[in-house]
Design an enzyme around this catalytic site. Sequence first.
Site, PDB file in Angstrom:
ATOM      1  N   THR A 116       0.801  -1.223   0.000  1.00  0.00           N
ATOM      2  CA  THR A 116       0.000   0.000   0.000  1.00  0.00           C
ATOM      3  C   THR A 116       0.835   1.275   0.000  1.00  0.00           C
ATOM      4  OG1 THR A 116      -0.133  -0.144   2.420  1.00  0.00           O
ATOM      5  CG2 THR A 116      -1.943  -1.112   1.157  1.00  0.00           C
ATOM      6  N   THR A 153       6.968   0.196   2.146  1.00  0.00           N
ATOM      7  CA  THR A 153       7.044   0.660   3.535  1.00  0.00           C
ATOM      8  C   THR A 153       5.739   0.458   4.303  1.00  0.00           C
ATOM      9  OG1 THR A 153       6.660   2.894   2.660  1.00  0.00           O
ATOM     10  CG2 THR A 153       8.916   2.318   3.238  1.00  0.00           C
ATOM     11  N   SER A 154       4.705  -0.032   3.641  1.00  0.00           N
ATOM     12  CA  SER A 154       3.471  -0.385   4.350  1.00  0.00           C
ATOM     13  C   SER A 154       2.699  -1.366   3.484  1.00  0.00           C
ATOM     14  CB  SER A 154       2.618   0.854   4.636  1.00  0.00           C
ATOM     15  OG  SER A 154       1.529   0.516   5.488  1.00  0.00           O
ATOM     16  N   SER A 155       1.966  -2.252   4.141  1.00  0.00           N
ATOM     17  CA  SER A 155       1.236  -3.272   3.398  1.00  0.00           C
ATOM     18  C   SER A 155       0.144  -3.871   4.265  1.00  0.00           C
ATOM     19  CB  SER A 155       2.188  -4.389   2.939  1.00  0.00           C
ATOM     20  OG  SER A 155       2.675  -5.108   4.063  1.00  0.00           O
ATOM     21  N   ARG A 209      -1.019   6.668   7.819  1.00  0.00           N
ATOM     22  CA  ARG A 209      -1.440   5.263   7.782  1.00  0.00           C
ATOM     23  C   ARG A 209      -2.412   4.982   8.924  1.00  0.00           C
ATOM     24  NH1 ARG A 209      -2.344   2.123   4.561  1.00  0.00           N
ATOM     25  NH2 ARG A 209      -2.506   3.918   3.224  1.00  0.00           N
TER      26      ARG A 209
END
Length: 424
Positions: free
Chosen positions: A88, A109-111, A165
Amino acid sequence: MTLPVDLETDAARLRAIMAEDLAVRGVLDDPAWRAAVEAVPRHRFAPGFYLPGEERDGLGLTVWQPVTAALDPGRWLAAAYSDTTLITQFDGDEPDWEHPAERHGGAPTSSSTLPSLVVRMWADADVREGHTVLEIGTGTGYSTALACERLGSAGVTSVDVDPYRLERAASSLHGCGYAPTLAVADGVYGYWPEAPFDRIVAACSFRAVPPALVAQTRPGGKILLTLSGWLYGYARVLLTVSGDGTAEGCLLGGTVSFMSARTHAAPAFGNPAHWAAELPGEARDARHGPERITAATEEAFHLRFLVQSAVPGAQLATVGDVVHLVDVVSGSAATLTPDCEGGWRVREGGPVRLWESVERVVDVYEAAGRPGSESFTLSVHHGGQHLRHPRVPCLPLPSPEGRPGRSRTASGRTGHSSSQLARE
């Protein structure tokens, strides 16, 4: 996100199929966790994400294709209910999902972690009704939602270092009726306002166990986290905390990897050619080639983790057919170049002989009979953190603050103490 009735029906059907698949594979054998998977709408936590294309670009970079309900509702929904990690965010930059663009390369760096791993982590941590839990790394909030569905929102705290986030995750969670405690915080320091916890589960990796997590866990409580390093060797560990502030537990099997906690991420080291230019001209034959730690095998994955305990400041890069090791802490470097006979030639320089240190660990590993990860114990005590095995000298982990330890080397210079295995 409100979907048309037919898509919501499809989502419920795909959710049930995913739960059944996980159960058949033995991942989802707890009825309570299965009920949670069947209840939580994962698509609401991933309105947009990237999937890798089938071919790389002209520079060899992965082509990441944006997937949203507006672009392709069928592909989006199918991916949301597949056992796949959904990327993401890249390089800390939040995408514009109203006008998403294809990406070439980049560091995720985000998922949204693949569901089988999410469920496996909650199960491995032995999370049960009545427990209070701290989740480190909220991400999209899907894992948080599963915990809320199982335990009730009042028992769940989740933190993330990325405020945007967390804001998106909070919106998704509240939209689904969940109200856990959420905070923008660095997971390295846990979350003192809600401590102590019965369980702490981290969805990011650390170079060593953060002391704050041990301090915030009730005696007898457990911490499940992934250890990693700058060589990107990984191992999961389940620790049980004692009343005296120490903790101990065995490494778990498998080849799980997570993004690093941002304060534990590897530093940039520049151009490998600049480091190689400073090395002495003479080379020696390598006893072990780099494939011992880079091959796509479970053994190499495990061995790379053990090796980086001996060279915690080292990073690896391959340029053409030359493998570079660079240590920004001690200023040491090594290169491995293939020879015409299928072997490797090594050049090393600096206060730490990096590849010699790697070879020493491989030698010990071979002599011990190639022990698997489950046979190693991690001990977190007031004198440090060490991996222990009956037939292997103990291996120290880096400083829990994220910096390798430093000691006086044989040459008299101050360097990082990675050139030998420690014995206690």
